[in-house]
Motif scaffolding. Structure first.
Motif, PDB file in Angstrom:
ATOM      1  N   ASN A 126       0.811  -1.224   0.000  1.00 12.18           N
ATOM      2  CA  ASN A 126       0.000   0.000   0.000  1.00 12.18           C
ATOM      3  C   ASN A 126       0.843   1.272   0.000  1.00 12.18           C
ATOM      4  O   ASN A 126       0.307   2.376  -0.086  1.00 12.18           O
ATOM      5  N   ALA A 127       2.181   1.146   0.102  1.00 14.42           N
ATOM      6  CA  ALA A 127       3.028   2.349   0.063  1.00 14.42           C
ATOM      7  C   ALA A 127       3.933   2.353  -1.175  1.00 14.42           C
ATOM      8  O   ALA A 127       4.906   3.109  -1.236  1.00 14.42           O
ATOM      9  N   ALA A 128       3.566   1.510  -2.156  1.00 10.62           N
ATOM     10  CA  ALA A 128       4.400   1.438  -3.370  1.00 10.62           C
ATOM     11  C   ALA A 128       4.485   2.800  -4.054  1.00 10.62           C
ATOM     12  O   ALA A 128       5.488   3.112  -4.701  1.00 10.62           O
ATOM     13  N   ASN A 129       3.458   3.614  -3.884  1.00 11.41           N
ATOM     14  CA  ASN A 129       3.477   4.939  -4.530  1.00 11.41           C
ATOM     15  C   ASN A 129       4.289   5.962  -3.731  1.00 11.41           C
ATOM     16  O   ASN A 129       4.411   7.115  -4.125  1.00 11.41           O
ATOM     17  N   GLU A 130       4.877   5.534  -2.611  1.00 11.96           N
ATOM     18  CA  GLU A 130       5.705   6.472  -1.830  1.00 11.96           C
ATOM     19  C   GLU A 130       7.188   6.356  -2.174  1.00 11.96           C
ATOM     20  O   GLU A 130       8.030   6.978  -1.545  1.00 11.96           O
ATOM     21  N   VAL A 131       7.476   5.528  -3.179  1.00  8.52           N
ATOM     22  CA  VAL A 131       8.881   5.344  -3.582  1.00  8.52           C
ATOM     23  C   VAL A 131       9.411   6.654  -4.178  1.00  8.52           C
ATOM     24  O   VAL A 131       8.763   7.273  -5.017  1.00  8.52           O
ATOM     25  N   ILE A 132      10.610   7.037  -3.721  1.00  8.29           N
ATOM     26  CA  ILE A 132      11.209   8.302  -4.171  1.00  8.29           C
ATOM     27  C   ILE A 132      12.364   8.009  -5.133  1.00  8.29           C
ATOM     28  O   ILE A 132      13.103   7.041  -4.947  1.00  8.29           O
ATOM     29  N   ALA A 154      15.702   3.419   3.370  1.00 10.22           N
ATOM     30  CA  ALA A 154      16.033   2.187   2.635  1.00 10.22           C
ATOM     31  C   ALA A 154      16.292   2.577   1.185  1.00 10.22           C
ATOM     32  O   ALA A 154      15.578   3.402   0.619  1.00 10.22           O
ATOM     33  N   ILE A 155      17.356   1.997   0.617  1.00  7.80           N
ATOM     34  CA  ILE A 155      17.700   2.303  -0.779  1.00  7.80           C
ATOM     35  C   ILE A 155      17.629   1.016  -1.586  1.00  7.80           C
ATOM     36  O   ILE A 155      18.268   0.019  -1.238  1.00  7.80           O
ATOM     37  N   LEU A 156      16.867   1.038  -2.664  1.00  7.28           N
ATOM     38  CA  LEU A 156      16.844  -0.112  -3.572  1.00  7.28           C
ATOM     39  C   LEU A 156      17.856   0.169  -4.676  1.00  7.28           C
ATOM     40  O   LEU A 156      17.706   1.138  -5.423  1.00  7.28           O
ATOM     41  N   GLY A 157      18.910  -0.674  -4.762  1.00  8.46           N
ATOM     42  CA  GLY A 157      19.931  -0.476  -5.784  1.00  8.46           C
ATOM     43  C   GLY A 157      21.279  -0.147  -5.167  1.00  8.46           C
ATOM     44  O   GLY A 157      21.421   0.879  -4.492  1.00  8.46           O
ATOM     45  N   LEU A 160      26.230   2.599  -8.629  1.00  5.96           N
ATOM     46  CA  LEU A 160      26.993   3.813  -8.349  1.00  5.96           C
ATOM     47  C   LEU A 160      26.164   4.855  -7.579  1.00  5.96           C
ATOM     48  O   LEU A 160      26.575   5.355  -6.531  1.00  5.96           O
ATOM     49  N   ILE A 161      24.961   5.124  -8.082  1.00  4.59           N
ATOM     50  CA  ILE A 161      24.157   6.175  -7.460  1.00  4.59           C
ATOM     51  C   ILE A 161      23.633   5.731  -6.090  1.00  4.59           C
ATOM     52  O   ILE A 161      23.661   6.494  -5.122  1.00  4.59           O
ATOM     53  N   GLY A 162      23.213   4.446  -5.976  1.00  2.94           N
ATOM     54  CA  GLY A 162      22.746   3.918  -4.695  1.00  2.94           C
ATOM     55  C   GLY A 162      23.842   3.997  -3.637  1.00  2.94           C
ATOM     56  O   GLY A 162      23.604   4.411  -2.492  1.00  2.94           O
ATOM     57  N   CYS A 163      25.071   3.616  -4.006  1.00  3.46           N
ATOM     58  CA  CYS A 163      26.194   3.656  -3.040  1.00  3.46           C
ATOM     59  C   CYS A 163      26.519   5.085  -2.633  1.00  3.46           C
ATOM     60  O   CYS A 163      26.822   5.363  -1.473  1.00  3.46           O
ATOM     61  N   GLU A 164      26.477   6.004  -3.619  1.00  2.00           N
ATOM     62  CA  GLU A 164      26.774   7.401  -3.275  1.00  2.00           C
ATOM     63  C   GLU A 164      25.729   7.955  -2.304  1.00  2.00           C
ATOM     64  O   GLU A 164      26.072   8.622  -1.322  1.00  2.00           O
ATOM     65  N   SER A 242      14.576   4.721  -4.509  1.00  2.00           N
ATOM     66  CA  SER A 242      14.899   3.736  -5.542  1.00  2.00           C
ATOM     67  C   SER A 242      16.000   4.287  -6.447  1.00  2.00           C
ATOM     68  O   SER A 242      15.908   5.414  -6.936  1.00  2.00           O
ATOM     69  N   ALA A 243      17.046   3.482  -6.655  1.00  2.00           N
ATOM     70  CA  ALA A 243      18.159   3.902  -7.524  1.00  2.00           C
ATOM     71  C   ALA A 243      18.626   2.667  -8.286  1.00  2.00           C
ATOM     72  O   ALA A 243      19.724   2.168  -8.073  1.00  2.00           O
ATOM     73  N   VAL A 244      17.752   2.168  -9.164  1.00  2.00           N
ATOM     74  CA  VAL A 244      18.069   0.899  -9.832  1.00  2.00           C
ATOM     75  C   VAL A 244      18.535   1.084 -11.271  1.00  2.00           C
ATOM     76  O   VAL A 244      18.619   0.118 -12.025  1.00  2.00           O
TER      77      VAL A 244
END
Ligand code: FAD
Length: 389
Positions: A126-132, A154-157, A160-164, A242-244
């Motif tokens: 129900n919070a899938a639309n809250e992904v930034i 929480a970071i998905l990915g 390079l960008i996720g780690c930064e 999200s940074a996938v």
């Protein structure tokens, strides 16, 4: 708002006020002070450095502080017309016109500097639309607002960008969980030993890793998000970023009948399949290569500007190492070309690690430099073969 020094004309029209669009215009102005240039952009038209989006939090920079020059300043500096907050909805490659949300414009030459979209994975809950996602200044401003007063991200990915972002957020005293389907961070860019060194430093800085799994669902429970992973782990967090990865923006080109593959296909003069239409930056694919980084844009802009003025110029790419902006362990990587034959040779040094990808006859084809070894960047870059000779 229009920031106009001369009327829109059938001169050179550039779509996109990112690094690609602006760098081409700077290169054009070095060669020709008078040719009419019109920049059309969905954004307000300001100039900012996109790579700073993943390092700006620790230095407590707001979105406004990341703007180096506003649209008016850019229009004056580069003597051009800016049509800002104007979304281009169609290109007519025969009539040589573009349709925008603020009217039509004709072009003599058209440059597509459309950039790339963050990939959004379909997620349950129900919070899938809250992904930034954070891929432009506006999204950065929203991101800063959503993490205000919060503790856990929480970071998905784990690319390079996720780690930064993970490093920037732990430096900003957030608790960070990073989730990735791969067994390790930056898997495709770095050899195993280098990845382990970087992961260890980021773990010591506070990053918690969740590898070989993905997000099954995100649900809001009062103030917190419950993130259920495919491996059964449940993470409680406040914000989900999200940074996938990125996908070049192709829709406009496709609808106009312009050839696309992974990116908008261009030759080494940056010409698309439509006459008088060019593409550059994260949206473009040159000779099968989509390289969504700053250095390829600089190179391409230097070749595109003379081509737009009728001086045929071929794009070349030297070796272009990429910096992974992780202060926990600064890293510079120049991955070997796809399919290159050779092996990684790992040389740990005091305070860092040097990894060389060498052919069987000892030629350097790629490298990864970590920590103190980053000092070798210039020397090793000179040894590398060019990406596009
Ligand atoms: C967080 C982050 C960190 C990064 N760090 C680094 C780094 O350290 N080193 C490095 O080399 N690279 C880095 N990159 C990549 C680098 O920032 C990009 O390669 C570069 O900024 C892309 O520029 P661009 O102009 O091609 O695209 P963009 O900056 O995305 O610009 C595209 C422009 O096109 C406009 N546009 C799109 N569609 C339309 C339309 N239909 N109508 C009107 N306007 C339109 C957009 O509004 C925008 O103005 C990073 C990227 C991110 C997201």
């Amino acid at each position: 708002m229009d920031h106009q020094n001369q009327p829109a004309s059938s001169g050179i029209v550039i779509i996109g006020s990112g690094l690609a669009g602006y760098t081409v215009i700077r290169e054009l102005r070095k060669l020709d002070k008078t040719i009419p240039i019109t920049l059309v952009t969905k954004e307000p038209g300001y100039f900012y450095s996109k790579p700073m989006l993943s390092t700006a939090l620790a230095s407590n920079k707001s979105a406004e502080q990341l703007v180096s020059t506003n649209a008016e300043g850019m229009a004056t500096q580069l003597e051009m017309t800016i049509l800002s907050e104007a979304a281009v909805t169609a290109i007519d490659t025969v009539a040589q016109t573009i349709t925008t949300s603020r009217g039509s414009i004709s072009y003599g030459k058209l440059v597509l500097g459309l950039g790339a979209d963050q990939i959004r994975l379909p997620l349950q809950g129900n919070a899938a639309n809250e992904v930034i996602t954070v891929n432009d200044l506006e999204e950065y401003a929203q991101f800063r607002k959503s993490i205000e007063g919060k503790k856990r991200i929480a970071i998905l990915g784990a690319g390079l960008i996720g780690c930064e972002f993970a490093n920037d957020l732990v430096l900003g005293s957030y608790e960070v969980d990073v989730i990735d389907l791969a067994p390790q961070a930056l898997g495709r860019l770095l050899p195993e030993a280098a990845v382990q060194a970087l992961q260890t430093k980021l773990s010591e800085a506070g990053v918690r890793w969740h590898f070989t799994t993905t997000v099954q669902s995100i649900d809001r429970n009062g103030d917190a998000l419950t993130i259920t992973l495919a491996n059964g782990t449940i993470i409680t967090s406040d914000v989900f970023l999200s940074a996938v990865g990125l996908k070049p923006r192709l829709d406009l080109a496709k609808a106009a009948g312009i050839a696309t593959a992974t990116g908008i296909t261009v030759n080494r003069q940056l010409e698309t399949s439509a006459s008088n239409v060019y593409a550059i930056g994260d949206c473009a694919e040159v000779d099968g290569l989509v390289l969504p980084y700053v250095m390829p844009i600089m190179q391409a802009a230097r070749a595109l500007a003379p081509n737009l003025l009728g001086q045929v110029t071929t794009l070349t790419y030297p070796a272009m190492p990429v910096m992974v902006k992780t202060p926990a362990l600064p890293t510079i990587v120049s991955p070997p070309a796809k399919g290159a034959l050779g092996e990684w040779k790992i040389n740990p040094i005091e305070g860092g690690l040097e990894a060389r990808f060498e052919s069987s006859d000892g030629k350097l084809l790629g490298f990864a430099l970590l920590g103190a070894a980053t000092a070798q960047r210039a020397v090793l870059t000179k040894e590398l073969p060019p990406i596009l000779p």
